[in-house]
Write a protein that holds these residues in place. Structure first.
Motif, mmCIF file in Angstrom:
data_model
loop_
_atom_site.group_PDB
_atom_site.id
_atom_site.type_symbol
_atom_site.label_atom_id
_atom_site.label_comp_id
_atom_site.label_asym_id
_atom_site.label_seq_id
_atom_site.Cartn_x
_atom_site.Cartn_y
_atom_site.Cartn_z
ATOM 1 N N GLY A 133 8.002 33.505 -15.149
ATOM 2 C CA GLY A 133 6.531 33.376 -15.014
ATOM 3 C C GLY A 133 5.969 34.938 -15.004
ATOM 4 O O GLY A 133 4.865 35.387 -15.259
ATOM 5 N N GLY A 134 6.843 35.794 -14.496
ATOM 6 C CA GLY A 134 6.717 37.380 -14.507
ATOM 7 C C GLY A 134 6.327 37.854 -15.954
ATOM 8 O O GLY A 134 5.755 38.993 -16.069
ATOM 9 N N ILE A 135 7.036 37.428 -16.979
ATOM 10 C CA ILE A 135 6.871 38.134 -18.237
ATOM 11 C C ILE A 135 6.362 37.144 -19.190
ATOM 12 O O ILE A 135 6.242 37.551 -20.341
ATOM 13 N N MET A 136 5.706 36.162 -18.653
ATOM 14 C CA MET A 136 5.193 35.113 -19.589
ATOM 15 C C MET A 136 3.570 35.433 -19.998
ATOM 16 O O MET A 136 3.083 36.413 -19.346
ATOM 17 N N THR A 137 3.044 35.024 -21.107
ATOM 18 C CA THR A 137 1.512 35.111 -21.293
ATOM 19 C C THR A 137 0.935 33.879 -21.452
ATOM 20 O O THR A 137 1.492 32.856 -21.654
ATOM 21 N N THR A 138 -0.306 33.885 -20.884
ATOM 22 C CA THR A 138 -0.917 32.749 -20.907
ATOM 23 C C THR A 138 -1.976 32.419 -22.177
ATOM 24 O O THR A 138 -2.616 31.239 -22.286
ATOM 25 N N TYR A 223 19.344 30.130 -29.265
ATOM 26 C CA TYR A 223 18.644 29.058 -30.310
ATOM 27 C C TYR A 223 17.862 29.774 -31.279
ATOM 28 O O TYR A 223 17.147 29.219 -32.153
ATOM 29 N N ASN A 224 17.454 31.041 -31.108
ATOM 30 C CA ASN A 224 16.816 32.016 -32.044
ATOM 31 C C ASN A 224 15.489 31.598 -31.922
ATOM 32 O O ASN A 224 14.871 31.410 -33.341
ATOM 33 N N PHE A 225 14.785 31.265 -31.005
ATOM 34 C CA PHE A 225 13.527 30.920 -30.749
ATOM 35 C C PHE A 225 12.728 32.147 -31.151
ATOM 36 O O PHE A 225 13.145 33.406 -30.614
ATOM 37 N N LEU A 226 11.568 32.167 -31.424
ATOM 38 C CA LEU A 226 10.353 33.102 -31.615
ATOM 39 C C LEU A 226 9.734 33.077 -30.130
ATOM 40 O O LEU A 226 8.932 34.098 -29.977
ATOM 41 N N ALA A 227 9.610 31.761 -29.466
ATOM 42 C CA ALA A 227 8.884 31.807 -28.238
ATOM 43 C C ALA A 227 9.417 30.544 -27.355
ATOM 44 O O ALA A 227 9.994 29.850 -28.041
ATOM 45 N N VAL A 228 9.283 30.697 -26.161
ATOM 46 C CA VAL A 228 9.989 29.699 -25.122
ATOM 47 C C VAL A 228 8.861 29.388 -24.162
ATOM 48 O O VAL A 228 8.009 30.048 -23.619
ATOM 49 N N PRO A 229 8.403 27.910 -24.192
ATOM 50 C CA PRO A 229 7.308 27.497 -23.457
ATOM 51 C C PRO A 229 7.745 27.548 -21.806
ATOM 52 O O PRO A 229 8.764 27.438 -21.539
ATOM 53 N N VAL A 230 6.928 28.006 -20.820
ATOM 54 C CA VAL A 230 6.953 27.955 -19.421
ATOM 55 C C VAL A 230 6.118 27.041 -18.730
ATOM 56 O O VAL A 230 5.006 26.609 -19.321
ATOM 57 N N VAL A 231 6.855 25.974 -17.940
ATOM 58 C CA VAL A 231 6.297 25.061 -17.250
ATOM 59 C C VAL A 231 6.409 24.962 -15.689
ATOM 60 O O VAL A 231 7.461 25.637 -15.397
ATOM 61 N N ASP A 232 5.772 24.219 -14.942
ATOM 62 C CA ASP A 232 5.771 24.149 -13.747
ATOM 63 C C ASP A 232 6.783 23.128 -13.367
ATOM 64 O O ASP A 232 7.206 22.297 -14.235
ATOM 65 N N GLU A 233 7.092 22.602 -12.094
ATOM 66 C CA GLU A 233 7.876 21.502 -11.780
ATOM 67 C C GLU A 233 7.306 20.113 -12.216
ATOM 68 O O GLU A 233 8.320 19.219 -12.241
ATOM 69 N N ASN A 235 6.058 19.833 -15.294
ATOM 70 C CA ASN A 235 6.274 20.052 -16.725
ATOM 71 C C ASN A 235 4.745 20.264 -17.230
ATOM 72 O O ASN A 235 4.544 20.192 -18.505
ATOM 73 N N LYS A 236 3.858 20.564 -16.470
ATOM 74 C CA LYS A 236 2.563 21.225 -16.854
ATOM 75 C C LYS A 236 2.726 22.560 -17.477
ATOM 76 O O LYS A 236 3.480 23.572 -17.139
ATOM 77 N N LEU A 237 2.192 22.802 -18.705
ATOM 78 C CA LEU A 237 2.497 23.914 -19.435
ATOM 79 C C LEU A 237 1.672 25.155 -19.098
ATOM 80 O O LEU A 237 0.550 25.004 -18.891
ATOM 81 N N LEU A 238 2.195 26.172 -18.465
ATOM 82 C CA LEU A 238 1.831 27.314 -17.923
ATOM 83 C C LEU A 238 1.417 28.579 -18.952
ATOM 84 O O LEU A 238 0.518 29.275 -18.723
ATOM 85 N N GLY A 239 2.421 28.621 -19.584
ATOM 86 C CA GLY A 239 2.456 29.871 -20.636
ATOM 87 C C GLY A 239 3.553 29.912 -21.740
ATOM 88 O O GLY A 239 4.340 28.862 -21.611
ATOM 89 N N ILE A 240 3.815 30.990 -22.254
ATOM 90 C CA ILE A 240 4.979 31.366 -23.294
ATOM 91 C C ILE A 240 5.569 32.488 -23.174
ATOM 92 O O ILE A 240 4.927 33.507 -22.426
ATOM 93 N N ILE A 241 6.852 32.845 -23.488
ATOM 94 C CA ILE A 241 7.555 33.764 -23.429
ATOM 95 C C ILE A 241 7.939 34.188 -25.018
ATOM 96 O O ILE A 241 8.604 33.393 -25.409
#
Length: 451
Positions: A133-138, A223-233, A235-241
């Motif tokens: 959460g501290g490094i994600m962007t919305t 997994y060589n991702f370009l971005a990873v989604p961040v969700v809450d408990e 599974n609601k989408l909060l942001g991406i890293i």
């Protein structure tokens, strides 16, 4: 070096001219080059540079600077000017920068931001700095899974300029829960009438907001991702890293591990260049004091076996090699293990399997080193028995060094403590003591025949 000199000359010219040529100068000067050279400016010159930049240009340059340095630059500006500049930055970068500032300065800047920006920033600042959460962007792109490809492309043209990345488009259900992901390539090659739910990938690897940033970095690397989604408990989408943030995390974690391995830590609140002599010394002294105490203890061991040394003076010749080999082997084992854990190459499930493999490596290295030093001691002192004592001591010391160098980090890892903090000087000090004890104990056993 030519580029740096050119960039520096342009900055000086930029400061002096400040006329219609300003735009042309900026066109010729990349933000990365200017960011590097700003470190060399005085406070007054830094303020002048930023006063001549528009908000978008300033945001680009701040984003290219080291976090500590960009925070110093922002702290020199008025809260209103700083707020206008930061409003052009991605939310994750903006939050990181504000988190680096003193609370009163950060609060003053936030008070001048627009309401939407204030809410986003305050929400992100609530997460720990080292969490997902501290490094994600919305600033990400998400669409309802029920819309068509044509509708998605139309909306994408509208929202893409403000998004952090457009390579992944996340789909959500009617409750804004993460449903799938569609790559930009998959979207473009699909038929206009197809629905996103028909082309999306439903197996989406995501992380929760409280996930440690190091775990996120391992996931992206694996997994060589370009971005990873961040969700809450729920599974609601909060942001991406995004991958650029992950690269920063990897650099930060690697630096931290390297410093721990040599018994040091980062200087809080300042760079190495700006830190005081006292603050730098304070980060290094604790482990050095442990080494000092270990050295004194080693001295007491030598004193305890004084009679053995007096009886066979040649034993003293091989003390340094026994101590050095034990310390070096222990440091090697701990460094390889800590690095393996940091990169995910040694997961927790196979740590003890790796431990037993390391013991086998220690036995092989011990035998080879033991035979080598035994031959050298025999030829040098003309005593095969002395060569045997030194050789067997070396074998035991190397095996014990690999054991301690691996088992101590495993012990702390199993208890959720960073293994890097236990390595380096700590393992070396233990091995100095145990190596001497092994050496002199074996020598004492054979002392009558060595005399």
């Amino acid at each position: 070096m030519v580029m740096e000199k050119s960039a520096w000359e342009k900055i000086i010219r930029y400061l002096r001219i400040r006329d219609k040529e300003r735009t042309d100068i900026l066109d010729d000067l990349l933000p990365q080059d200017l960011a590097e050279q700003i470190y060399r400016l005085s406070k007054e010159e830094t303020i002048e540079v930023f006063s001549l930049l528009n908000n978008e240009e300033a945001a680009l340059i701040l984003g290219e600077m080291e976090l500590e340095e960009s925070a110093k630059a922002v702290a020199l500006l008025s809260p209103k000017i700083a707020a206008d500049m930061l409003s052009e930055m991605p939310y994750d970068d903006m939050t990181d920068l504000l988190g680096e500032l003193d609370d009163d300065i950060a609060e003053g800047i936030i008070s001048y931001m627009q309401k939407d920006d204030q809410e986003e920033v305050k929400g992100l600042l609530e997460y720990p700095k080292d969490s997902a959460g501290g490094i994600m962007t919305t600033e990400f792109i998400s669409f309802k899974e029920t819309i068509t490809v044509k509708e998605a492309i139309t909306k994408l043209r509208e929202v893409a300029p403000s998004a952090e990345t457009v390579y992944y488009l996340y789909t959500v259900d009617e409750n804004d829960k993460l449903a799938g992901v569609v790559s930009l390539r998959e979207l473009i090659v699909s038929q206009d009438e197809e629905v996103l739910s028909e082309i999306m990938r439903t197996t989406v690897l995501s992380v929760q907001a409280n996930t440690d940033q190091e775990e996120v970095a391992h996931l992206v690397q694996k997994y060589n991702f370009l971005a990873v989604p961040v969700v809450d408990e729920g599974n609601k989408l909060l942001g991406i890293i995004t991958v650029d943030d992950v690269m920063d995390v990897i650099e930060e974690e690697t630096t931290e591990d390297i410093l721990h391995l040599v018994g040091a830590s980062e200087v809080e609140g300042s760079s190495l260049i700006d830190a005081t002599v006292v603050s730098i010394a304070k980060t290094r002294l604790p482990w050095l004091i442990i080494c000092l105490l270990g050295g004194l203890f080693s001295g007491s061991i030598i004193s305890f076996f004084e009679e053995t040394i007096d009886a066979v003076v040649a034993l003293a010749f091989f003390m340094p090699v026994i101590m050095d080999m034990g310390g070096n082997v222990g440091a090697q084992s701990s460094t390889v293990f800590v690095r393996g854990v940091a990169t995910g190459e040694i997961p927790e499930s196979v740590m003890f399997k790796y431990f037993f493999k390391e013991i086998k490596v220690g036995i092989l290295m011990g035998i080879i080193c033991g035979i080598t030093v035994s031959i050298a001691a025999t030829l040098w002192q003309g005593s095969p028995l002395l060569g045997f004592v030194v050789g067997i001591s070396m074998v035991c010391t190397v095996i014990l060094a690999t054991t301690i160098g691996t088992i101590i980090p495993i012990f702390f890892t199993k208890r959720g403590i960073d293994p890097a903090v236990t390595a380096g000087p700590f393992v070396t000090t233990i091995k100095d003591v145990t190596g001497l004890m092994i050496y002199f104990y074996i020598a004492t056993i054979f002392m009558d025949k060595l005399m």
